[in-house]
Design an enzyme around this catalytic site. Structure first.
Site, PDB file in Angstrom:
ATOM      1  N   VAL A  82      36.345  42.415  44.132  1.00  0.00           N
ATOM      2  CA  VAL A  82      36.312  41.793  42.813  1.00  0.00           C
ATOM      3  C   VAL A  82      37.405  40.733  42.785  1.00  0.00           C
ATOM      4  CG1 VAL A  82      35.338  43.739  41.555  1.00  0.00           C
ATOM      5  CG2 VAL A  82      37.819  43.599  41.868  1.00  0.00           C
ATOM      6  N   SER A  83      37.263  39.753  41.910  1.00  0.00           N
ATOM      7  CA  SER A  83      38.162  38.606  41.928  1.00  0.00           C
ATOM      8  C   SER A  83      39.512  38.868  41.278  1.00  0.00           C
ATOM      9  CB  SER A  83      37.498  37.405  41.241  1.00  0.00           C
ATOM     10  OG  SER A  83      36.327  37.026  41.932  1.00  0.00           O
ATOM     11  N   LYS A  84      39.558  39.799  40.332  1.00  0.00           N
ATOM     12  CA  LYS A  84      40.792  40.030  39.589  1.00  0.00           C
ATOM     13  C   LYS A  84      41.339  41.414  39.856  1.00  0.00           C
ATOM     14  CE  LYS A  84      39.496  36.899  35.817  1.00  0.00           C
ATOM     15  NZ  LYS A  84      39.293  36.763  34.348  1.00  0.00           N
TER      16      LYS A  84
ATOM     17  N   GLN B 187      37.924  43.913  35.995  1.00  0.00           N
ATOM     18  CA  GLN B 187      36.679  43.989  36.747  1.00  0.00           C
ATOM     19  C   GLN B 187      36.649  45.292  37.524  1.00  0.00           C
ATOM     20  OE1 GLN B 187      36.871  40.387  39.095  1.00  0.00           O
ATOM     21  NE2 GLN B 187      35.770  39.216  37.557  1.00  0.00           N
TER      22      GLN B 187
ATOM     23  N   SER C 117      40.853  36.916  44.588  1.00  0.00           N
ATOM     24  CA  SER C 117      39.902  35.817  44.589  1.00  0.00           C
ATOM     25  C   SER C 117      39.314  35.631  45.981  1.00  0.00           C
ATOM     26  CB  SER C 117      40.596  34.524  44.147  1.00  0.00           C
ATOM     27  OG  SER C 117      39.767  33.400  44.379  1.00  0.00           O
TER      28      SER C 117
END
Length: 214
Positions: free
Chosen positions: A8-10, A15, A40
């Site tokens: 996941v990006s965060k 998330q 990220s």
């Protein structure tokens, strides 16, 4: 053996990895064979992905939820897929636009071959641009060429360290004063020499064997 990767990006908890984890488990990946990153996709330093690639062995299949979970860019994705192919490791994408990629099937291997062709095409374009740039520089009286980031001794050290499954890629790169992406240009996940590493060893071998001039 199936090895899973999710991202996941965060990393702030906004998330969740639950959806990806459930999909990987449903696909048959063991809970202890799932690696994750909370960062990220544009970041080069992803410890979870590095550990995942290092854990994979010939005959394994790397499973990911979507193709964009694996690559931070097209160039990086092509490079990763090519490395997996060279090491005899399969890739299976569960959903999204890359869901047709499953190198355990004939059609999936065809798609994999397209990725390999794209990688070769990209490398040829880079080579052509580099040669054109060097020719232009020589025409202006300048010598081109980039210095290597590692010495011969450091390449040998990196080989031995990467052959050890317990080695942290991030820690090794930090010790050598380079980024993990730079390290992978010299040595592969299991200690095999990459092109830059081979060039360092060959270049220094040629210097040491050259006759001394008065």
């Amino acid at each position: 053996m199936l090895v899973g990767y999710m991202r996941v990006s965060k990393a702030d908890g906004s998330q969740s990895l639950d959806l990806q984890r459930d999909a990987l488990l449903a696909a048959g990946v063991g809970a202890d064979a799932i690696y994750e990153d909370q960062a990220s996709g544009k970041l080069a330093d992803r410890p979870g992905l590095a550990a995942c690639l290092k854990a994979c062995r010939k005959g394994d299949v790397l499973v990911t939820w979507k193709l964009d979970r694996l690559g931070r860019s097209l160039a990086h994705l092509v490079e990763t897929v090519t490395v997996l192919n060279d090491r005899g490791i399969g890739l299976k994408v569960l959903t999204g636009q890359g869901a047709e990629i499953d190198t355990t099937t004939a059609s999936g291997r065809l798609v994999f071959g397209i990725f390999a062709s794209l990688a070769e095409f990209e490398r040829e374009l880079i080579r052509e641009r580099t040669m054109a740039g060097l020719s232009a520089a020589r025409a202006r009286g300048r010598k081109g060429g980039r210095k290597f980031a590692l010495t011969k001794a450091q390449v040998r050290l990196a080989q031995a360290a990467m052959a050890n499954r317990d080695t942290s890629v991030s820690d090794l790169a930090r010790e050598l004063g380079i980024k993990p992406t730079t390290l992978y240009r010299y040595v592969g996940p299991t200690g095999e020499l990459r092109e830059n590493g081979q060039r360092v060893l060959n270049a220094r071998a040629k210097r040491s064997s050259a006759p001394n001039r008065p």
